[in-house]
Every structure is written in C-alpha cells, then in structure tokens.
Design a protein around this motif. Structure first.
Motif, mmCIF file in Angstrom:
data_model
loop_
_atom_site.group_PDB
_atom_site.id
_atom_site.type_symbol
_atom_site.label_atom_id
_atom_site.label_comp_id
_atom_site.label_asym_id
_atom_site.label_seq_id
_atom_site.Cartn_x
_atom_site.Cartn_y
_atom_site.Cartn_z
ATOM 1 N N ILE A 1 12.452 7.904 -9.563
ATOM 2 C CA ILE A 1 12.552 7.674 -8.112
ATOM 3 C C ILE A 1 11.152 7.881 -7.558
ATOM 4 N N THR A 2 10.743 7.026 -6.637
ATOM 5 C CA THR A 2 9.435 7.234 -6.009
ATOM 6 C C THR A 2 9.628 7.364 -4.497
ATOM 7 N N LEU A 3 8.749 8.146 -3.887
ATOM 8 C CA LEU A 3 8.852 8.416 -2.452
ATOM 9 C C LEU A 3 7.474 8.264 -1.820
ATOM 10 N N SER A 4 7.403 7.466 -0.761
ATOM 11 C CA SER A 4 6.102 7.270 -0.096
ATOM 12 C C SER A 4 6.296 6.799 1.343
ATOM 13 N N GLY A 5 5.184 6.686 2.080
ATOM 14 C CA GLY A 5 5.227 6.317 3.503
ATOM 15 C C GLY A 5 5.076 7.563 4.366
ATOM 16 N N ALA B 1 4.148 10.389 -3.316
ATOM 17 C CA ALA B 1 2.756 10.158 -2.897
ATOM 18 C C ALA B 1 2.141 11.481 -2.448
ATOM 19 N N PRO B 2 0.870 11.719 -2.804
ATOM 20 C CA PRO B 2 0.215 12.923 -2.285
ATOM 21 C C PRO B 2 0.248 12.889 -0.755
ATOM 22 N N ARG B 3 0.318 14.057 -0.116
ATOM 23 C CA ARG B 3 0.462 14.088 1.349
ATOM 24 C C ARG B 3 -0.595 13.244 2.070
ATOM 25 N N GLY B 4 -1.835 13.292 1.591
ATOM 26 C CA GLY B 4 -2.927 12.558 2.235
ATOM 27 C C GLY B 4 -2.769 11.048 2.165
ATOM 28 N N LEU B 5 -1.900 10.578 1.266
ATOM 29 C CA LEU B 5 -1.695 9.132 1.142
ATOM 30 C C LEU B 5 -0.383 8.680 1.781
ATOM 31 N N SER C 1 12.478 2.972 -5.348
ATOM 32 C CA SER C 1 11.439 3.468 -4.443
ATOM 33 C C SER C 1 11.948 3.555 -3.016
ATOM 34 N N LEU C 2 11.787 4.727 -2.424
ATOM 35 C CA LEU C 2 12.102 4.900 -1.009
ATOM 36 C C LEU C 2 10.772 4.894 -0.248
ATOM 37 N N VAL C 3 10.616 3.902 0.606
ATOM 38 C CA VAL C 3 9.382 3.777 1.396
ATOM 39 C C VAL C 3 9.763 3.964 2.864
ATOM 40 N N VAL C 4 9.336 5.090 3.414
ATOM 41 C CA VAL C 4 9.765 5.443 4.768
ATOM 42 C C VAL C 4 8.558 5.668 5.672
ATOM 43 N N SER C 5 8.424 4.793 6.679
ATOM 44 C CA SER C 5 7.275 4.935 7.581
ATOM 45 C C SER C 5 7.759 4.841 9.027
ATOM 46 N N GLY C 6 6.792 4.701 9.930
ATOM 47 C CA GLY C 6 7.167 4.601 11.337
ATOM 48 C C GLY C 6 7.825 3.270 11.660
ATOM 49 N N GLY C 7 7.509 2.242 10.886
ATOM 50 C CA GLY C 7 8.042 0.913 11.178
ATOM 51 C C GLY C 7 9.050 0.407 10.157
ATOM 52 N N HIS C 8 9.138 1.055 8.992
ATOM 53 C CA HIS C 8 9.996 0.539 7.919
ATOM 54 C C HIS C 8 10.791 1.644 7.227
ATOM 55 N N THR C 9 11.983 1.269 6.764
ATOM 56 C CA THR C 9 12.764 2.117 5.862
ATOM 57 C C THR C 9 13.225 1.186 4.763
ATOM 58 N N LEU C 10 12.624 1.289 3.605
ATOM 59 C CA LEU C 10 12.926 0.340 2.536
ATOM 60 C C LEU C 10 13.370 1.068 1.275
ATOM 61 N N LEU C 11 14.444 0.555 0.690
ATOM 62 C CA LEU C 11 14.879 1.036 -0.617
ATOM 63 C C LEU C 11 14.645 -0.129 -1.570
ATOM 64 N N GLY D 1 0.839 -1.207 0.000
ATOM 65 C CA GLY D 1 0.000 0.000 0.000
ATOM 66 C C GLY D 1 0.865 1.244 0.000
ATOM 67 N N HIS D 2 1.812 1.312 0.934
ATOM 68 C CA HIS D 2 2.709 2.486 0.975
ATOM 69 C C HIS D 2 3.512 2.602 -0.332
ATOM 70 N N LEU D 3 4.091 1.467 -0.770
ATOM 71 C CA LEU D 3 4.968 1.485 -1.948
ATOM 72 C C LEU D 3 4.288 2.115 -3.163
ATOM 73 N N TYR D 4 3.040 1.706 -3.449
ATOM 74 C CA TYR D 4 2.390 2.146 -4.692
ATOM 75 C C TYR D 4 1.544 3.409 -4.547
ATOM 76 N N SER D 5 1.625 4.058 -3.389
ATOM 77 C CA SER D 5 0.732 5.210 -3.174
ATOM 78 C C SER D 5 1.121 6.438 -4.013
ATOM 79 N N PHE D 6 2.259 6.378 -4.705
ATOM 80 C CA PHE D 6 2.643 7.480 -5.608
ATOM 81 C C PHE D 6 1.916 7.376 -6.956
ATOM 82 N N TRP D 7 1.315 6.188 -7.231
ATOM 83 C CA TRP D 7 0.828 5.862 -8.583
ATOM 84 C C TRP D 7 -0.335 6.757 -9.003
ATOM 85 N N GLU D 8 -0.172 7.484 -10.105
ATOM 86 C CA GLU D 8 -1.234 8.382 -10.559
ATOM 87 C C GLU D 8 -2.162 7.682 -11.540
#
Ligand code: KG4
Ligand code: ZN
Length: 344
Positions: free
Chosen positions: A273-277, A303-307, A141-151, A123-130
């Motif tokens: 490059i994609t950025l989300s989380g 990813a849009p801020r709301g996502l 893809s850089l996926v950065v959340s409270g529990g994960h930091t994934l490249l 969900g986080h990974l693909y949230s940039f998808w328009e």
C-alpha cells in the motif's frame, strides 16, 4: 549514466524548484536530490480563508525566477550541466500553472534543454518511491491532496488504473472546510489535526461517508454538513469542545480513507500500500494505516513528510522515473501547454 533534472512546480500556491540526479542505466532506479526550494504563499492566502487564484499567479510571477535560480545555485551544478527541464503542466489553477509552464518553456528555449511535461498527480503518486528500491507490485495507492482523493491500482511503474475517487470534496478539502467552521486558519488540515490532539472530552461520532458502499468512491460533503449542524445546535463552543469536534472529524476522515484503502488492497491482492499527497502528512492517517498494514502483513510505503504537500522534488522524481522507464519523450515546445484539468 548519471543525468540531472531541474524540476519546476507552480500549480497552486507554492513556487518550487528542485535539482535531482539519477542514474539512467542502473539496474534499480537510484536518485539523489541536490536541492529543493519552496516558496509557500500560505500566509498571504490565509487572510482569504483559502487560495485566491489571481494573487497566487501574481506571486508566482515574482518568485519563479529567484526560486529556480536558488535551486540551481544550491545544487552545486550549473544550468548548462542539467540534462532535462521538467515542469508541472496540470492539473491545478490555470493562471498558476501558466507561470511555471511558460517560464520552463523560455528556459528550455534559451538553453536548448529538452522539456518534460509532468502531471502534478503523478508527482504526488510516486513521491513514496525510495532510491534503490523497487516496490513489490501490485500496489494500491492512496493519493490524498487538497484537490484530489484517488485510490489507484498500480500494477507496475506507469501501469495503473484509478479504482475510485471522490464524488464531491477531496479529503484535504474536507479538512480545510471543517477547520474553517471551527475558526481555524488556512490550511485547515494541519491546524485541525493539532487541535484534535488536545481533545480530552466526548468525541462526537460523525458519519463515515460511503464506508459500507460496494465501490471505491469517496464522498466528504455529507461530513461537512453534519459538522455544520453539530456546530449550529450549540451556541458557543469552548476550546476543549472544539478539540473534541476536531477529533471527531479526523477520526471520520481517517477511518474512511483507511478502510477503503485496505479493502481495495485485499480485493486486488496487493502486496504493497502506498500513501502520498498533502493529507498524507497527517500523523493519525500514517499511524492508522501502518497498524492495519502490519496486521495484514502488507508493506506500507509512505511519502516522506517533506514530499507530501506541494514541492518540486516529487515532479523531478516522477520525471526521472518516466525517463528511466523510457515512458516519456521530451515535448516540442509548441505542444507544452498548461492544462488545468489534466487527469491521470
Ligand atoms: O498536496 P497538497 O499540498 O496540495 C494539493 O495538490 O492540493 O495538499 C494540501 C492539502 C490541504 O488540504 C491541507 O489541509 C492538507 O493537504 N494537509 C493536511 C495535513 N497537512 C496538509 N491534512 C490533514 N493533516 C495534515 N497534517
Ligand atoms: Zn498537490
């Protein structure tokens, strides 16, 4: 043909539901969110300085039905018109996940709708998808959340490889823990970032962990220790000094995240490059990465801020993309279980 997904998310401290319409047969993936409802428990957990898992689960139990009802009502469609129910099955807090998963199973059983189990990090990974756009692959893809930091190296939709992750604290956790040391409320990321913007003094230079290492791993616990020592050496910090420390922390985290992502993109000959989380909501990170990508001629999809922070739209989107690409089948209800440690 147009299809409808009702998505449910309850992996941490947000109870969320969303209805999304997408086209199963269009030449490019097209979608539209018809509703999105999020009940955040942030205020309840702030008193504990972080998420209190038992409390989170109890609140999910109270909220799940009204939130799903509201998402369906606001979408303008009826439950019987929905084609798929999608639910976050992991990773996350087990008791929180169980509430969403069991509710979704009950709903699928009662309505006869197929159930799709979705990984929260997909969900986080693909949230940039328009809608109506296909990213230029390969992407990093850089996926950065409270529990994960994934490249992640994303070769095409659904085909990816984790290039690196964190060896200890996630980026969001580093924000949250250092913010707590500065006496800021939970969640610390947005609070620390806001304080950093008021910095006018000398900004302390904190370590940039793993910056020079020849891999794509991250480590943020050393930064946390360094901030702790910095604070211990001083009796009481003034508000402006605190702002300078906050700026130092933000600079350190953002520069490591940006440098490693760009290095990965160059090594992998990425076009995008994609950025989300959750941490992707950070303005400095968004701007720094945008500047770097512009210099290098790389496309940046954010990813849009709301996502960025937890929501059900991203779960609907990941589910829709998987159905569109024929990469998912509905699961027999007996096989759908909450899986706290489900890695992507
Ligand atoms: O993705 P998310 O909502 O939850 C998880 O799946 O973990 O991410 C929450 C994380 C928290 O650590 C929070 O402090 C961080 O995202 N965060 C931010 C910002 N907004 C949220 N960190 C830095 N700057 C922000 N503006
Ligand atoms: Zn999340």
């Amino acid at each position: 043909m147009s299809k409808l997904i009702l998505a449910i998310e309850s992996s941490c401290d947000e109870t969320a539901a969303s209805v999304m319409r997408f086209d199963e047969e269009s030449s490019v993936f097209e979608y539209e969110f018809l509703s999105s409802v999020i009940d955040s428990q942030i205020d309840l957990h702030a008193a504990y300085g972080g998420v209190f898992p038992d409390l989170a689960a109890r609140v999910h139990v109270q909220k799940i039905r009204p939130i799903v009802d509201e998402a369906v009502r606001k979408s303008g469609v009826t439950l019987s018109e929905v084609d798929y129910i999608a639910v976050t099955s992991g990773p996350g807090l087990i008791a929180s996940l169980l509430v969403g998963v069991e509710f979704a199973k009950g709903l699928a059983l009662g309505t006869g709708k197929p159930l799709l189990k979705i990984n929260h990090m997909d969900g986080h990974l693909y949230s940039f998808w328009e809608s109506g756009e296909t990213p230029a692959f390969p992407a990093v893809s850089l996926v950065v959340s409270g529990g994960h930091t994934l490249l992640i190296l994303l070769e095409e939709f659904g085909k990816y490889r984790v290039l690196g992750s964190t060896l200890d604290d996630a980026a969001g956790e580093a924000f949250d823990k250092t913010a707590r040391m500065l006496g800021l409320p939970y969640p610390g990321g947005p609070a620390l970032s806001k304080l950093a913007q008021t910095s006018t003094g000398l900004v302390p230079e904190f370590p940039r962990p793993m910056l020079k290492n020849d891999n794509f791993s991250f480590s943020f616990s050393g930064l946390k220790t360094s901030v702790l020592y910095h604070l211990k050496k001083r009796a009481e910090l003034s508000e402006t000094e605190k702002a300078d420390v906050a700026k130092g922390v933000e600079d350190a985290i953002v520069s490591v995240l940006t440098a490693k992502t760009v290095k990965a993109a160059l090594e992998c000959n990425a076009r995008t490059i994609t950025l989300s989380g959750g941490v992707a909501a950070n303005s400095m990170l968004r701007e720094t990465l945008a500047k770097k990508c512009q210099e290098l001629g790389l496309t940046l999809l954010i990813a849009p801020r709301g996502l960025c922070t937890d929501n059900a739209q991203m779960i609907a989107l990941a589910a829709g993309l998987q159905v569109y690409h024929k990469q998912i089948n509905p699961s027999p209800l007996g096989e759908v279980r909450a899986d706290a440690g489900w890695e992507i």
